[in-house]
Design a protein around this motif. Structure first.
Motif, PDB file in Angstrom:
ATOM      1  N   GLN A 243       0.813  -1.218   0.000  1.00 35.68           N
ATOM      2  CA  GLN A 243       0.000   0.000   0.000  1.00 35.68           C
ATOM      3  C   GLN A 243       0.851   1.274   0.000  1.00 35.68           C
ATOM      4  OE1 GLN A 243      -2.033  -0.323   4.087  1.00 35.68           O
ATOM      5  NE2 GLN A 243      -1.770   1.862   3.872  1.00 35.68           N
ATOM      6  N   PHE A 244       2.090   1.183   0.501  1.00 34.31           N
ATOM      7  CA  PHE A 244       2.977   2.345   0.488  1.00 34.31           C
ATOM      8  C   PHE A 244       3.748   2.451  -0.830  1.00 34.31           C
ATOM      9  CE2 PHE A 244       2.979   0.967   5.064  1.00 34.31           C
ATOM     10  CZ  PHE A 244       2.047   1.909   5.475  1.00 34.31           C
ATOM     11  N   ILE A 245       3.796   1.339  -1.568  1.00 32.18           N
ATOM     12  CA  ILE A 245       4.548   1.331  -2.821  1.00 32.18           C
ATOM     13  C   ILE A 245       3.656   1.769  -3.990  1.00 32.18           C
ATOM     14  CG2 ILE A 245       5.907  -0.127  -4.412  1.00 32.18           C
ATOM     15  CD1 ILE A 245       7.229   0.313  -1.653  1.00 32.18           C
ATOM     16  N   ARG A 246       2.375   1.455  -3.869  1.00 29.18           N
ATOM     17  CA  ARG A 246       1.444   1.726  -4.973  1.00 29.18           C
ATOM     18  C   ARG A 246       1.544   3.163  -5.472  1.00 29.18           C
ATOM     19  NH1 ARG A 246      -3.972   0.633  -2.909  1.00 29.18           N
ATOM     20  NH2 ARG A 246      -3.716   2.765  -2.174  1.00 29.18           N
ATOM     21  N   ASP A 247       1.517   4.119  -4.540  1.00 28.22           N
ATOM     22  CA  ASP A 247       1.550   5.530  -4.949  1.00 28.22           C
ATOM     23  C   ASP A 247       2.886   6.199  -4.663  1.00 28.22           C
ATOM     24  OD1 ASP A 247      -1.034   5.425  -5.947  1.00 28.22           O
ATOM     25  OD2 ASP A 247      -1.901   5.795  -3.961  1.00 28.22           O
ATOM     26  N   LEU A 248       3.913   5.354  -4.612  1.00 27.30           N
ATOM     27  CA  LEU A 248       5.265   5.880  -4.403  1.00 27.30           C
ATOM     28  C   LEU A 248       5.558   6.914  -5.482  1.00 27.30           C
ATOM     29  CD1 LEU A 248       7.766   5.028  -2.536  1.00 27.30           C
ATOM     30  CD2 LEU A 248       8.604   3.851  -4.554  1.00 27.30           C
ATOM     31  N   LEU A 249       6.157   8.038  -5.073  1.00 26.79           N
ATOM     32  CA  LEU A 249       6.511   9.135  -5.980  1.00 26.79           C
ATOM     33  C   LEU A 249       5.296   9.935  -6.442  1.00 26.79           C
ATOM     34  CD1 LEU A 249       9.106   7.210  -8.159  1.00 26.79           C
ATOM     35  CD2 LEU A 249       9.586   8.882  -6.365  1.00 26.79           C
ATOM     36  N   VAL A 250       4.091   9.460  -6.136  1.00 22.28           N
ATOM     37  CA  VAL A 250       2.878  10.207  -6.488  1.00 22.28           C
ATOM     38  C   VAL A 250       2.337  10.844  -5.214  1.00 22.28           C
ATOM     39  CG1 VAL A 250       0.538  10.046  -7.413  1.00 22.28           C
ATOM     40  CG2 VAL A 250       2.355   8.591  -8.360  1.00 22.28           C
ATOM     41  N   ASN A 251       2.292  10.038  -4.188  1.00 24.35           N
ATOM     42  CA  ASN A 251       1.811  10.512  -2.896  1.00 24.35           C
ATOM     43  C   ASN A 251       3.002  10.778  -1.973  1.00 24.35           C
ATOM     44  OD1 ASN A 251       1.051  10.057   0.006  1.00 24.35           O
ATOM     45  ND2 ASN A 251      -0.991  10.027  -0.893  1.00 24.35           N
ATOM     46  N   GLU A 252       3.083  12.024  -1.524  1.00 27.36           N
ATOM     47  CA  GLU A 252       4.221  12.460  -0.713  1.00 27.36           C
ATOM     48  C   GLU A 252       4.355  11.638   0.579  1.00 27.36           C
ATOM     49  OE1 GLU A 252       7.438  14.753   0.661  1.00 27.36           O
ATOM     50  OE2 GLU A 252       6.569  14.458  -1.334  1.00 27.36           O
TER      51      GLU A 252
ATOM     52  N   GLU B 236       9.676   3.099 -12.638  1.00 32.84           N
ATOM     53  CA  GLU B 236       9.966   4.283 -11.815  1.00 32.84           C
ATOM     54  C   GLU B 236      10.102   3.890 -10.348  1.00 32.84           C
ATOM     55  OE1 GLU B 236       7.469   4.214 -14.058  1.00 32.84           O
ATOM     56  OE2 GLU B 236       8.488   5.448 -15.565  1.00 32.84           O
ATOM     57  N   GLN B 237       9.186   3.037  -9.887  1.00 30.38           N
ATOM     58  CA  GLN B 237       9.250   2.582  -8.492  1.00 30.38           C
ATOM     59  C   GLN B 237      10.531   1.797  -8.261  1.00 30.38           C
ATOM     60  OE1 GLN B 237       5.630   0.349  -8.396  1.00 30.38           O
ATOM     61  NE2 GLN B 237       4.332   2.115  -7.928  1.00 30.38           N
ATOM     62  N   GLU B 238      10.837   0.913  -9.187  1.00 33.10           N
ATOM     63  CA  GLU B 238      12.041   0.084  -9.051  1.00 33.10           C
ATOM     64  C   GLU B 238      13.284   0.959  -8.993  1.00 33.10           C
ATOM     65  OE1 GLU B 238      15.227  -2.696 -10.946  1.00 33.10           O
ATOM     66  OE2 GLU B 238      14.523  -0.738 -11.593  1.00 33.10           O
ATOM     67  N   TYR B 239      13.350   1.942  -9.886  1.00 31.15           N
ATOM     68  CA  TYR B 239      14.512   2.827  -9.961  1.00 31.15           C
ATOM     69  C   TYR B 239      14.656   3.628  -8.664  1.00 31.15           C
ATOM     70  CZ  TYR B 239      17.857   6.247 -11.600  1.00 31.15           C
ATOM     71  OH  TYR B 239      18.973   7.039 -11.726  1.00 31.15           O
TER      72      TYR B 239
END
Ligand code: C2E
Ligand code: MG
Ligand code: MG
Ligand code: MG
Length: 285
Positions: free
Chosen positions: A204-213, A242-245
Motif C-alpha cells: 500500500q505504500f509502494i502503490r503511490d510511491l513518488l505520487v503521494n508524498e 519508476e518505483q524500481e529505480y
C-alpha cells in the motif's frame, strides 16, 4: 411512511445478514474439505536483489481453486481459516509443499530461498517450532533455504512466547521477515527484541510511491530504519520501472512485484528465472 420504510429496511437487513451467515458457513465447510479434495496449490513470486539483479528467492502464496466459486483470494479465506483454526493444518501443508518445491529446485541447480507466510495463529501453537524444524529435516532442506514471513499481529498476543519461538527457529538458520511492515500496530520495541532479518514494506505504500508524498516518506523511513537496525528491506508490490529505480537508488536492496513477475506456477517460475538471468547477462556483455 418512514416507519414502514424503516421496517422494510430492517427486514432486508436481517435477510442479508442471514444470507451472509449461511454463505460463511458454507465457505467454512468447503474450506474444511479443500485439503482432502486437493483444491490448494502454491504459486511463487520471485524476489529480486536490486543491486545484483539476481533472483534471490521466491515467496510461496497459497491459492484455493473452489469448484464453484473459482479462485478464492487468500485475503478472503485465510482469515476464515484463522478463525476456525484450520490454518494450522493448511499452514503445515503449505510448508510441506514449499519444502518439496525447494528440494526439486535445488536438485535442478536452483537453490532458491523460499519465503512462507506464517499466520499468528500458527505461531501460537506449542508444536510449531518442532513442526517446522522437523519438516525441514524430513525433506533434507538446509534451514537457510527457508524464510518465514510474520506480521506484527504475531507479536501482540504473547510477545515473549513469539520471541522465544522465533529465536529458536532463527538460531537453527531460518530467516525471519516482518510482512506488511507499517500497517499493523508497530512498536519499535519488538524490532529490538525480535530476531528479524528483513522488513517488507507493505504494497500500500509502494502503490503511490513518488505520487503521494506521505507514502514516499513512509517508504523512505522504513528503508532508513532498516539501515540503522541492520535489517534488509524488501519492497512488495513494485509495479513500475519508476518505483524500481527510485527504490534501488534510495537503498532498498530487495523487491518483488508485478513489474518483475506475478506469482507463478512452478514450471512457469523456472522459465521466468532462466529468461530473467539470461537477459541480465546479455545486458552485462
Ligand atoms: P502478503 O504475504 O503480503 O503477499 C503479498 C500479496 O501481494 C500477494 O497477494 C501477492 O500476490 C500480491 N502482490 C505481489 N506483487 C504485487 C503487485 O505488484 N501489485 C499488487 N497489487 N499485488 C501484488 P495474495 O497472493 O493474494 O495473498 C494475499 C495475502 O494472503 C498475503 O499477503 C498473505 O498475508 C496471505 N497469504 C497468502 N498465502 C498464504 C499462506 O500460505 N499462509 C498464510 N498464513 N497467509 C497467506
Ligand atoms: Mg507475505
Ligand atoms: Mg506483505
Ligand atoms: Mg499483504
Amino acid at each position: 411512511l418512514a416507519k414502514q420504510k424503516g421496517r422494510d429496511h430492517f427486514q432486508f437487513y436481517v435477510a442479508s445478514i442471514d444470507q451472509e451467515i449461511r454463505d460463511r458457513k458454507q465457505l467454512e465447510k468447503d474450506l474444511s474439505q479443500a485439503l482432502t479434495l486437493q483444491q490448494f496449490h502454491l504459486v511463487y513470486q520471485p524476489q529480486i536483489n536490486l543491486e545484483t539483479k539476481r533472483i534471490i528467492g521466491a515467496e510461496a502464496l497459497l491459492r484455493w481453486e473452489h469448484p464453484v466459486r473459482g479462485l478464492v483470494p487468500p485475503d478472503y479465506f485465510i482469515p476464515v481459516a484463522e478463525n476456525n483454526g484450520s490454518i494450522v493444518e493448511i499452514g503445515q501443508w503449505v510448508l510441506e509443499q514449499a519444502c518439496l518445491q525447494a528440494k526439486l529446485w535445488a536438485d535442478k541447480g536452483l537453490p532458491l530461498r523460499i519465503a512462507v507466510n506464517l499466520s499468528a495463529v500458527q505461531l501460537r501453537q506449542d508444536r510449531i517450532v518442532d513442526d517446522i524444524l522437523g519438516t525441514l529435516k524430513r525433506h533434507n532442506i538446509p534451514a537457510g533455504r527457508l524464510e518465514l514471513e510474520v506480521t506484527e499481529t504475531s507479536f501482540m498476543t504473547n510477545l515473549s512466547d513469539a520471541v522465544a519461538k522465533l529465536h529458536t527457529l532463527n538460531r537453527a538458520g531460518i530467516s525471519i521477515a516482518v510482512d506488511d511492515f507499517g500497517t499493523g500496530y508497530s512498536s519499535l520495541t519488538y524490532l529490538k527484541k525480535m530476531p528479524v532479518q528483513h522488513l517488507k514494506i507493505d504494497k500500500q505504500f509502494i502503490r503511490d510511491l513518488l505520487v503521494n508524498e506521505e507514502d514516499t516518506q513512509i517508504a523512505n523511513t522504513i528503508i532508513d530504519l532498516g539501515k540503522s537496525l541492520n535489517l534488509s528491506v524488501i519492497a512488495e508490490g513494485v509495479e513500475t520501472a519508476e518505483q524500481e529505480y527510485y527504490l534501488s537508488q534510495r537503498g532498498c536492496t530487495l523487491a518483488q512485484g508485478y513489474f518483475f513477475s506475478r506469482p507463478l506456477r512452478p514450471a512457469d517460475f523456472e522459465t521466468f528465472v532462466q529468461g530473467f538471468h539470461q537477459k541480465i547477462e546479455e545486458n552485462n556483455v
